[in-house]
Scaffold this motif. Structure first.
Motif, PDB file in Angstrom:
ATOM      1  N   THR A 168      11.778   8.924 -11.367  1.00 34.12           N
ATOM      2  CA  THR A 168      11.335  10.072 -10.575  1.00 34.12           C
ATOM      3  C   THR A 168      11.426   9.797  -9.083  1.00 34.12           C
ATOM      4  OG1 THR A 168       9.804  10.720 -12.322  1.00 34.12           O
ATOM      5  CG2 THR A 168       9.440  11.672 -10.146  1.00 34.12           C
ATOM      6  N   ARG A 169      10.966   8.597  -8.696  1.00 32.74           N
ATOM      7  CA  ARG A 169      10.990   8.219  -7.290  1.00 32.74           C
ATOM      8  C   ARG A 169      11.765   6.916  -7.110  1.00 32.74           C
ATOM      9  NH1 ARG A 169       8.091  11.153  -4.034  1.00 32.74           N
ATOM     10  NH2 ARG A 169       8.241   9.600  -2.362  1.00 32.74           N
ATOM     11  N   GLN A 170      12.315   6.773  -5.912  1.00 34.56           N
ATOM     12  CA  GLN A 170      13.068   5.577  -5.564  1.00 34.56           C
ATOM     13  C   GLN A 170      12.413   4.889  -4.370  1.00 34.56           C
ATOM     14  OE1 GLN A 170      17.014   7.159  -4.851  1.00 34.56           O
ATOM     15  NE2 GLN A 170      17.615   6.815  -6.984  1.00 34.56           N
ATOM     16  N   GLN A 171      12.410   3.557  -4.395  1.00 35.22           N
ATOM     17  CA  GLN A 171      11.895   2.753  -3.294  1.00 35.22           C
ATOM     18  C   GLN A 171      13.086   2.056  -2.639  1.00 35.22           C
ATOM     19  OE1 GLN A 171       8.638   3.316  -2.903  1.00 35.22           O
ATOM     20  NE2 GLN A 171       8.639   4.413  -4.857  1.00 35.22           N
ATOM     21  N   TRP A 172      13.295   2.346  -1.367  1.00 35.66           N
ATOM     22  CA  TRP A 172      14.424   1.808  -0.639  1.00 35.66           C
ATOM     23  C   TRP A 172      13.947   0.866   0.473  1.00 35.66           C
ATOM     24  CZ3 TRP A 172      19.612   2.897  -1.592  1.00 35.66           C
ATOM     25  CH2 TRP A 172      19.873   3.923  -2.499  1.00 35.66           C
ATOM     26  N   GLY A 173      14.656  -0.226   0.686  1.00 36.72           N
ATOM     27  CA  GLY A 173      14.495  -1.056   1.866  1.00 36.72           C
ATOM     28  C   GLY A 173      15.730  -0.886   2.733  1.00 36.72           C
ATOM     29  N   TYR A 174      15.562  -0.974   4.049  1.00 37.41           N
ATOM     30  CA  TYR A 174      16.717  -0.762   4.915  1.00 37.41           C
ATOM     31  C   TYR A 174      16.600  -1.571   6.202  1.00 37.41           C
ATOM     32  CZ  TYR A 174      13.702   2.547   7.468  1.00 37.41           C
ATOM     33  OH  TYR A 174      12.673   3.134   8.173  1.00 37.41           O
ATOM     34  N   ILE A 175      17.757  -1.820   6.787  1.00 39.03           N
ATOM     35  CA  ILE A 175      17.846  -2.357   8.138  1.00 39.03           C
ATOM     36  C   ILE A 175      18.634  -1.342   8.955  1.00 39.03           C
ATOM     37  CG2 ILE A 175      17.668  -4.781   7.485  1.00 39.03           C
ATOM     38  CD1 ILE A 175      20.700  -4.986   7.707  1.00 39.03           C
ATOM     39  N   LEU A 205      13.459  -2.863  10.563  1.00 39.88           N
ATOM     40  CA  LEU A 205      13.415  -3.202   9.152  1.00 39.88           C
ATOM     41  C   LEU A 205      12.403  -2.261   8.521  1.00 39.88           C
ATOM     42  CD1 LEU A 205      14.166  -5.140   6.785  1.00 39.88           C
ATOM     43  CD2 LEU A 205      12.214  -6.552   7.500  1.00 39.88           C
ATOM     44  N   GLY A 206      12.812  -1.515   7.479  1.00 41.31           N
ATOM     45  CA  GLY A 206      11.936  -0.475   6.973  1.00 41.31           C
ATOM     46  C   GLY A 206      11.925  -0.333   5.472  1.00 41.31           C
ATOM     47  N   TRP A 207      10.981   0.479   5.022  1.00 44.96           N
ATOM     48  CA  TRP A 207      10.807   0.848   3.623  1.00 44.96           C
ATOM     49  C   TRP A 207      10.646   2.353   3.542  1.00 44.96           C
ATOM     50  CZ3 TRP A 207       6.107   3.198   2.279  1.00 44.96           C
ATOM     51  CH2 TRP A 207       5.957   3.515   0.926  1.00 44.96           C
ATOM     52  N   GLU A 208      11.230   2.948   2.493  1.00 41.91           N
ATOM     53  CA  GLU A 208      11.150   4.392   2.330  1.00 41.91           C
ATOM     54  C   GLU A 208      11.003   4.728   0.853  1.00 41.91           C
ATOM     55  OE1 GLU A 208      13.389   7.970   4.547  1.00 41.91           O
ATOM     56  OE2 GLU A 208      14.698   6.777   3.254  1.00 41.91           O
ATOM     57  N   SER A 209      10.034   5.573   0.545  1.00 46.40           N
ATOM     58  CA  SER A 209       9.801   6.063  -0.818  1.00 46.40           C
ATOM     59  C   SER A 209      10.216   7.523  -0.875  1.00 46.40           C
ATOM     60  CB  SER A 209       8.327   5.910  -1.185  1.00 46.40           C
ATOM     61  OG  SER A 209       8.063   6.494  -2.445  1.00 46.40           O
ATOM     62  N   THR A 210      11.174   7.840  -1.734  1.00 44.73           N
ATOM     63  CA  THR A 210      11.728   9.194  -1.794  1.00 44.73           C
ATOM     64  C   THR A 210      11.880   9.650  -3.242  1.00 44.73           C
ATOM     65  OG1 THR A 210      14.082   8.616  -1.983  1.00 44.73           O
ATOM     66  CG2 THR A 210      13.115   8.564   0.220  1.00 44.73           C
ATOM     67  N   PRO A 211      11.985  10.970  -3.451  1.00 45.70           N
ATOM     68  CA  PRO A 211      12.447  11.439  -4.756  1.00 45.70           C
ATOM     69  C   PRO A 211      13.886  10.988  -4.971  1.00 45.70           C
ATOM     70  CG  PRO A 211      11.475  13.224  -3.456  1.00 45.70           C
ATOM     71  CD  PRO A 211      11.671  12.066  -2.526  1.00 45.70           C
ATOM     72  N   PHE A 219      19.213  12.447   2.735  1.00 44.91           N
ATOM     73  CA  PHE A 219      17.808  12.691   2.449  1.00 44.91           C
ATOM     74  C   PHE A 219      17.678  13.405   1.121  1.00 44.91           C
ATOM     75  CE2 PHE A 219      19.443  16.298   4.786  1.00 44.91           C
ATOM     76  CZ  PHE A 219      19.001  17.384   4.049  1.00 44.91           C
ATOM     77  N   ALA A 220      16.440  13.455   0.619  1.00 40.09           N
ATOM     78  CA  ALA A 220      16.148  14.156  -0.621  1.00 40.09           C
ATOM     79  C   ALA A 220      14.997  15.116  -0.382  1.00 40.09           C
ATOM     80  CB  ALA A 220      15.780  13.162  -1.730  1.00 40.09           C
ATOM     81  N   LEU A 221      15.039  16.269  -1.034  1.00 41.83           N
ATOM     82  CA  LEU A 221      13.946  17.221  -0.911  1.00 41.83           C
ATOM     83  C   LEU A 221      12.724  16.698  -1.640  1.00 41.83           C
ATOM     84  CD1 LEU A 221      15.878  20.572  -1.465  1.00 41.83           C
ATOM     85  CD2 LEU A 221      15.151  19.574   0.700  1.00 41.83           C
ATOM     86  N   GLY A 222      11.540  16.937  -1.057  1.00 45.28           N
ATOM     87  CA  GLY A 222      10.308  16.469  -1.674  1.00 45.28           C
ATOM     88  C   GLY A 222       9.563  15.506  -0.763  1.00 45.28           C
ATOM     89  N   ARG A 223       8.485  14.962  -1.258  1.00 47.52           N
ATOM     90  CA  ARG A 223       7.627  14.094  -0.449  1.00 47.52           C
ATOM     91  C   ARG A 223       8.299  12.750  -0.194  1.00 47.52           C
ATOM     92  NH1 ARG A 223       3.822  10.444  -2.170  1.00 47.52           N
ATOM     93  NH2 ARG A 223       4.043  11.267  -4.287  1.00 47.52           N
TER      94      ARG A 223
END
Length: 260
Positions: A168-175, A205-211, A219-223
């Motif tokens: 349902t959701r994805q956890q991404w790390g990024y630079i 250096l970041g983290w992002e939680s997306t649908p 990007f993805a629609l949603g929280r």
């Protein structure tokens, strides 16, 4: 066909006795669909920046930005999409209400997606800033597999790695890297109206939680929830009337945001 909201906070630690904090909020509302969905979107935004600096620097303590914009994205066919944006902002210290505080922003670009791995962008965006009025919206998004994505578009390129996916959701790390800042109208201590521009370059250096998102899309629609730490360098305050530019030391930063 429902409003979207975005909230964010950013802090740049003290360097050369200068500390910056900013808080922003934006709501985006759909209008009546013209020629079918998606509809044009109108956005209203407000950002408050707190600037702590020695009095000898003659910098404003509080900066405000209120903006309104209109955007519209149209899909021409399975491969081509187009997006247009037009907006205006009032950016001021609360004392300078002259034309220095008004900015016009906008732009347009095309997106070409030949397959699920590649998305190319072509166009330009007017930022309303004095130092860099217009930036090219030329770049690409490359996703060779579902776990890796490269976004090579100015002004915030990044490389992202999928850390977890529960279906349902994805956890991404990024630079990533990029340029940040803005221009405001402000009044000097001697009463002269002026314009102040702040600019820095940064690595983050970041983290992002997306649908779950479609391959190739930025990007993805949603929280969405995101957090990042970074290093800001080549920092400068620039002035338009009778003052020398002010360079300040590098610093670290923290930024947290959400979109829903």
């Amino acid at each position: 066909m429902r409003p979207g909201f975005r909230l964010g906070v950013q802090w740049l630690s003290e360097a050369d006795d200068v500390e910056l904090s900013s808080y922003d909020a934006r709501v985006t509302m759909p209008l009546y669909p013209i020629f079918g969905p998606p509809p044009p979107m109108v956005s209203l935004g407000f950002e408050f920046t707190e600037l702590n600096a020695p009095a000898v620097f003659d910098l404003p303590g509080d900066l405000y930005e209120t903006s309104i914009g209109l955007s519209w994205m149209r899909r021409r066919n399975d491969r081509w999409s187009f997006r247009w944006m037009l907006g205006v902002a009032n950016a001021t210290d609360g004392d300078n209400h002259s034309s220095d505080a008004w900015q016009f922003r906008g732009g347009g670009f095309a997106l070409y997606q030949p397959n699920e791995r590649w998305t190319w962008t072509f166009g330009a965006i007017a930022l309303g800033r004095n130092d860099i009025p217009v930036v090219p919206a030329i770049g690409f998004i490359y996703q060779p597999n579902p776990c890796l994505r490269f976004d090579a578009s100015f002004p915030r390129p990044r490389a992202s790695l999928l850390l977890a996916d529960d279906g349902t959701r994805q956890q991404w790390g990024y630079i990533g890297a990029g340029m940040e800042g803005g221009t405001w109208g402000y009044r000097q201590d001697d009463g002269v109206n002026d314009q102040l521009t702040y600019r820095d370059w940064r690595f983050v250096l970041g983290w992002e939680s997306t649908p779950r998102r479609e391959a190739g899309m930025p990007f993805a629609l949603g929280r969405t929830i995101s957090a990042e730490v970074g290093y800001a360098f080549s920092r400068r305050f620039e002035f338009e009337r009778g003052r020398s530019d002010l360079d300040i030391q590098d610093t670290v930063l923290i930024r947290i945001g959400t979109r829903f």
